[in-house]
Design a protein around this motif. Structure first.
Motif, PDB file in Angstrom:
ATOM      1  N   ARG A 125      26.454 -56.226 -53.953  1.00 23.90           N
ATOM      2  CA  ARG A 125      25.138 -56.290 -53.308  1.00 23.90           C
ATOM      3  C   ARG A 125      25.212 -57.039 -51.987  1.00 23.90           C
ATOM      4  O   ARG A 125      24.591 -56.649 -50.995  1.00 23.90           O
ATOM      5  N   TRP A 156      27.160 -47.059 -57.101  1.00 21.04           N
ATOM      6  CA  TRP A 156      27.983 -47.897 -56.231  1.00 21.04           C
ATOM      7  C   TRP A 156      29.015 -47.121 -55.410  1.00 21.04           C
ATOM      8  O   TRP A 156      29.195 -47.428 -54.215  1.00 21.04           O
ATOM      9  N   GLU A 167      29.017 -57.098 -59.382  1.00 21.15           N
ATOM     10  CA  GLU A 167      27.796 -56.546 -58.794  1.00 21.15           C
ATOM     11  C   GLU A 167      27.142 -57.462 -57.753  1.00 21.15           C
ATOM     12  O   GLU A 167      26.727 -56.973 -56.699  1.00 21.15           O
ATOM     13  N   THR A 173      22.264 -54.168 -50.445  1.00 19.69           N
ATOM     14  CA  THR A 173      21.358 -53.333 -51.226  1.00 19.69           C
ATOM     15  C   THR A 173      21.734 -53.435 -52.696  1.00 19.69           C
ATOM     16  O   THR A 173      22.787 -53.965 -53.048  1.00 19.69           O
ATOM     17  N   ASP A 174      20.873 -52.917 -53.571  1.00 23.56           N
ATOM     18  CA  ASP A 174      21.119 -52.910 -55.008  1.00 23.56           C
ATOM     19  C   ASP A 174      21.269 -51.467 -55.460  1.00 23.56           C
ATOM     20  O   ASP A 174      20.377 -50.644 -55.222  1.00 23.56           O
TER      21      ASP A 174
END
Length: 315
Positions: free
Chosen positions: A194, A207, A190, A199-200
């Protein structure tokens, strides 16, 4: 399982890992132990793929030192065909990590300057062209320079072969940005996802659309013990890794996941089964103190697969 021809380009160096014995005390001396072995994202994956029955070539720069000899010995032990080019006056790259008592990473330092000498021009050599032409899968990691990754993807993404990448770290995954559209799959955690998308996603099921929008046709995003998500052009799925009683070491788990996933993909399995194979391979590695488990084999992978739950397909 049919043997495939695989070429791996990227990191093959020395991993040094210190493990803290008790509770981590930042900014202070911590009692612990030290461990050293051959490593590198690409090299870990190459050795796993060889143990799973494939014919694997590893292409990487190396220094003319004792560390380089250790890497060569590890390649031979795993059955990897060593295609290194050696700089006699340079030192072999290294990765130094400090781990908490439970095996999770505290901090790491990567001394990888030698990889910058792997220029796109080397890919034009006859030996490199022949290796690419003979390969069913070309796998690379982000230790290589951005322009080399772009050239490699351009050369490899033809003739129907599988082309995949390993992100390595949040600082390096962005080197894939210019060649995302040529990758069939990119393997990342992750923090790396990102960094790539800036971005998250919030939730793992977010995703796939975010990474497709960034230009990626397929990929896998892992979340430690949380659900991993995989996607390709047609579909996406989640798989929750089975709980493990203890972690020996997290180093190399993502590289093993890539190896298990790609082995299944080369066999023509669907996305959900590929992700289950990847998680099963990662779990074999998580039980080992080494980045590449000596227990990795096709038969042990099938046994580990029985513990991995069915995938949840996403709309």
């Amino acid at each position: 399982m049919k043997q495939r021809e695989i070429a791996v380009f990227g990191g093959a160096h020395i991993d040094r890992r210190g493990r803290i014995r008790g509770v981590t005390a930042p900014g202070a001396s911590n009692p612990g132990s030290w461990f050293e072995e051959a490593g590198g994202g690409g090299f870990n994956a190459a050795r796993n793929l060889a143990r799973l029955g494939h014919r694997v070539r590893m292409i990487s720069p190396r220094g003319g030192d004792a560390a380089g000899e250790m890497v060569a010995a590890a390649a031979a032990a795993a059955g990897v065909i060593d295609c290194a080019f050696t700089f006699l006056d340079r030192k072999t790259p290294s990765y130094t990590a400090i781990l908490e008592n439970d095996g999770n990473l505290v901090i790491a330092l990567a001394d990888m300057d030698l990889y910058q000498l792997f220029s796109p021009r080397r890919l034009q050599q006859r030996a490199m062209r022949e290796i690419l032409a003979a390969s069913d899968l070309v796998l690379m990691d982000a230790n290589l320079p951005e322009e080399t990754l772009a050239a490699l993807v351009s050369l490899a993404s033809s003739d129907g072969r599988l082309v995949a990448g390993i992100a390595v770290s949040p600082a390096k995954v962005t080197r894939f940005r210019k060649c995302l559209s040529g990758l069939n799959f990119l393997f990342m955690n992750e923090p790396e996802a990102r960094a790539l998308t800036e971005t998250d996603a919030g939730q793992p099921e977010n995703w796939p659309p975010l990474l497709r929008e960034a230009g990626l046709a397929g990929g896998v995003v892992t979340r430690g013990g949380g659900a991993a998500v995989a996607f390709d052009r047609e579909e996406a799925c989640l798989v929750l890794p089975p709980a493990l009683p203890a972690l020996a070491d997290v180093t190399g788990a993502g590289d093993a996941l890539a190896s298990g996933f790609l082995t299944a993909r080369l066999s023509g399995l669907d996305l959900g089964r590929c992700l289950r194979h990847g998680i099963a391979a990662a779990n074999i590695t998580l039980r080992s103190p080494s980045a590449v488990s000596e227990e990795m084999s096709a038969s042990n992978l099938e046994q580990a697969l029985a513990l991995v739950p069915a995938p949840q397909m996403l709309s």
